[in-house]
Design an enzyme around this catalytic site. Structure first.
Site, PDB file in Angstrom:
ATOM      1  N   GLY A 127      43.752  40.862  40.576  1.00 22.64           N
ATOM      2  CA  GLY A 127      44.513  41.260  39.383  1.00 22.64           C
ATOM      3  C   GLY A 127      45.993  41.027  39.544  1.00 22.64           C
ATOM      4  CB  SER A 129      47.990  35.474  37.142  1.00 17.74           C
ATOM      5  OG  SER A 129      48.105  34.754  38.335  1.00 17.74           O
ATOM      6  CB  SER A 161      37.918  34.005  39.179  1.00 15.31           C
ATOM      7  OG  SER A 161      38.777  32.923  38.950  1.00 15.31           O
ATOM      8  CD  GLU A 245      44.488  33.549  47.706  1.00 16.85           C
ATOM      9  OE1 GLU A 245      43.494  32.948  47.312  1.00 16.85           O
ATOM     10  OE2 GLU A 245      45.299  34.107  46.968  1.00 16.85           O
TER      11      GLU A 245
END
Lengths: 377, 358
Positions: A127, A129, A161, A245
């Site tokens: 959570g 952008s 996503s 990531e």
């Protein structure tokens, strides 16, 4: 800056052999491989993988993990991605949320979420952008206002996503006004995607697929216990989360299955052009994999990695895009998403999704700035 | 070699740091090689690394030799170390011949080469026409493979018996034509495994190691230059457009280094075709990209003869083609992978370094 080659230990090679056996059993020959982390969402597969001990591997056993190394997790991840396994359900929770919870979460949060993540049953979205906040993440406008026993969250997140399938997302929002340093006053809240006031609407990808969502939050109540980490430390947490990531196998293996199917369907013997493309791609895959693996080994050895993960992500994702063009140039066919050829279908999908490789997880332009600062030392 | 890995590079840097500094490289160029650097390296026994001691070498393995060569590349030193250690030293010692004091170079089989041997152990006669032999004019001896009734032999030709047609690469390093029509003292049937393919493989690994050194140095030069050069009131590394070049150079220099490190480590005892091909391809592709980006980041100063960058980029543009271009190695590698089949692809790609240090 030092990327060192590393030799896998007998135990690591044994782990790899086990994962390969597992995948041979679980993935039928006709299975359509996914393109890296944008793979199929398959809860059953995630649960089986978890039962084998390969989800949340690096999490300590007391939270349901296996206490394995970063390299062990790397080995499992690269096997899954190179086979195009359906990892979509658990991948983000495993890669990103679990380490953040372990590092910043409260004891209650760790005890609640980590065993569920490690079981492959609890899935997370990101959570970060917003419509007006992309690369400039500190400009987020979602706010949380303190109320009795918790917070009321208002705002809109985009490019979320899997929000329509996942259970939670960690929302970066402003918990106190930005006067002075706008990196202060940001916090992360764990929001239940099924809570009242959460509205999820699809943002269709340019090929019509539904991965992205817009998630609007209207007076969503988040209890105090769901504040992730320190109130006001959201910026530091999120930037460290992004470095988790960055350097993994998901940054260079997205189109490996496309490459493998090209080779599988190739007329023998290959033309000189085809042979050159295969040789060049294999050389790059072999090299970039070793760069990525060296970051995993360095993390296990406790060496600080600053610029290296950003460099690996940049070189990996740009290679993926070049690989698509190179395969296209030797395929000599019109792209057809409904082709009988698995290679042609994968290539069509790769062409359509390729531009996102250098956007997700920090655009190439932002990464270069991170990397350049690290190079300067 | 008793030196621990990493300290070899340091020792070589200590020896040639000044002898092959930018000014020394410029002065050496008209001569086609850097004789003082060669003499100093030979004195310290770094020119015969990976050649067994009983055959006149200093011992050590291919990974040690690659470390020397990485330093040679870094300092743009015009010295035939790869030729002496990895090619002639290997072929001669494998054939039971002692390695002369040197430098000894070796022809590895240019497509246009011809080499025919006649006679017998009492008297050998060699007819050869060789192309682009590295540093032939400076070599005391030239080694080559020549056929005696279709049986390849390792042949050693003294300098005096060779007619040299001088040539050079883009960096002014000697790459000479050689014509021989003479009685030669040494010819031995080539032992199994010594052929133009294995020689080219070793040469490619040697050049890849040198390229990785040059690429690392370009990375340092670019960081230093863009961090001090000021335009529009700030150092130019502050501009995103320039950062693009800096980061691209760092990426490809590091990719080249890790590929060479893995290929060299795995080359004990012998280099592997996949590893070396991959390293040569990656270094070759990196050379073009890095040279372009570094020149762009440096602007006009980089295009001058005095400045160090051009000494390095002219070598990269030469070395990437020597002992097989990216196209040659890619094609060879691609044919092997296609023959092995799709199921073998991932297992091979995921086999990185397999030989440890102990």
């Amino acid at each position: 800056m030092r990327f060192a080659t590393t030799v896998l230990t007998p135990a690591e090679l044994e782990l790899r052999a086990q994962v390969r056996d597992f995948l041979r059993t679980e993935l039928p020959p006709e299975h359509k491989p996914g393109l890296g982390m944008a793979a199929e969402h398959d809860p059953e597969f995630s649960c089986k993988l978890a039962a084998a001990g390969w989800v949340g591997m690096a999490i300590p056993p007391k939270y349901g993990g296996r206490g394995r190394s970063v390299v062990d997790r790397f080995i499992v991840t690269e096997e899954l991605l190179s086979a195009g396994a359906p990892i979509g359900a658990h991948f983000v929770a495993d890669r990103q949320t679990a380490p953040v919870l372990l590092r910043y979460g409260s004891e209650a949060q760790r005890e609640y979420f980590l065993p569920r993540i490690c079981a492959g049953e609890c899935w997370f979205s990101l959570g970060m952008s917003e419509p007006d906040s992309g690369s400039d993440l500190a400009s987020v406008r979602t706010t949380a206002r303190q109320v009795d026993g918790g917070w009321l969250v208002n705002g809109t997140k985009v490019w979320t996503s899997g929000a329509h399938k996942n259970h939670y997302f960690a929302v970066l929002c402003r918990t106190s006004p930005a006067d002075g340093d706008r990196h202060e006053g940001l916090s992360q809240l764990i929001v239940d995607l099924s809570a009242a006031g959460v509205r999820i609407s699809p943002i269709h990808f340019l090929n019509g697929a539904h991965h992205f969502n817009e998630v609007s939050l209207t007076d969503v109540f988040v209890p105090d216990g769901m504040v992730l980490g320190q109130l006001g430390s959201g910026w530091q947490q999120v930037t460290s989360e992004l470095s988790y990531e960055r350097a993994g196998p998901d940054r260079f293996l997205s189109v490996f299955t496309t490459f493998r199917h090209y080779l599988a369907e190739l007329a023998q013997p290959p033309s000189p052009q085809a042979a050159r493309a295969i040789g060049s791609l294999a050389a790059q895959f072999w090299t970039i994999r070793q760069l990525s693996l060296s970051v995993a080994r360095a993390l296990d050895e406790g060496r600080a990695m600053r610029a290296e993960p950003a460099l690996v992500k940049d070189i990996g994702t740009r290679f993926e895009q070049r690989a698509i063009e190179l395969l296209r140039s030797v395929a000599e066919t019109e792209l057809d998403p409904e082709s009988d050829s698995m290679f042609a279908r994968l290539l069509a999908e790769a062409v359509l999704t390729g531009p996102s490789f250098t956007l997700r997880g920090g655009t190439t332009e932002i990464l270069r700035s991170v990397a350049r600062k690290g190079l300067r030392g | 070699m008793s030196e621990h890995r990493g300290s070899i590079a340091e020792a070589v840097a200590g020896i040639i740091g000044e002898l092959s500094g930018p000014e020394a490289v410029r002065l050496a160029e008209p001569h086609g090689w850097n004789e003082p650097a060669w003499r100093a390296l030979a004195e310290a026994a770094f020119t015969t690394v990976a050649v067994p001691e009983e055959h006149g070498g200093s011992g050590g393995d291919i990974a040690d030799a690659c470390e020397v060569l990485t330093a040679v590349g870094r300092f743009a030193a015009a010295v035939p170390v790869a030729e002496n250690c990895l090619l002639a030293g290997w072929a001669l010692s494998s054939a039971g011949l002692a390695l002369p004091g040197g430098p000894v170079t070796m022809a590895v089989g240019h497509p246009a080469d011809t080499a025919v041997l006649r006679g017998n152990t009492a008297s050998w006669r060699l007819n050869a026409r060789l192309h682009r032999v590295p540093w032939a004019r400076q070599a005391t001896h030239i080694a080559l493979l020549a056929d005696l009734e279709e049986v390849p032999h390792v042949v050693l030709v003294p300098h005096a018996d060779a007619e040299i047609q001088p040539g050079s690469n883009l960096a002014g390093e000697a790459r000479d034509g050689v014509v021989v029509d003479a009685v030669v003292p040494h010819a031995v049937p080539a032992p199994a495994g010594i052929d133009t393919g294995t020689l080219r493989l070793r040469g490619a690994l040697g050049r890849a190691a040198a390229m990785s050194g040059a690429l690392a140095r370009i990375n340092e030069l670019t960081l230093a230059y863009t961090g001090t050069r000021q335009q529009f009131g700030r150092t130019i590394d502050r501009f995103q457009a320039v950062q693009r070049h800096i980061v691209r150079i760092a990426e490809h220099a590091n990719a080249a280094a890790i590929a060479v490190e893995a290929a060299a480590a795995n080359a004990r005892p012998l280099p592997d075709v996949f590893d070396v091909a991959a390293a040569k391809i990656v270094c070759g592709e990196a050379s073009g990209i890095v040279a372009a980006a570094a020149h762009q980041a440096h602007g006009a100063i980089g295009m001058t003869k005095e400045y160090e960058l051009g000494q390095l980029t002219r070598r990269l543009w030469s070395w990437r083609d020597e002992f097989g271009t990216e196209a040659l190695w890619s094609e060879l590698l691609g044919e092997q992978l296609a023959a092995a089949g799709a199921a073998a692809l991932w297992p091979r790609i995921s086999t990185g370094r397999v030989v440890g240090n102990e």
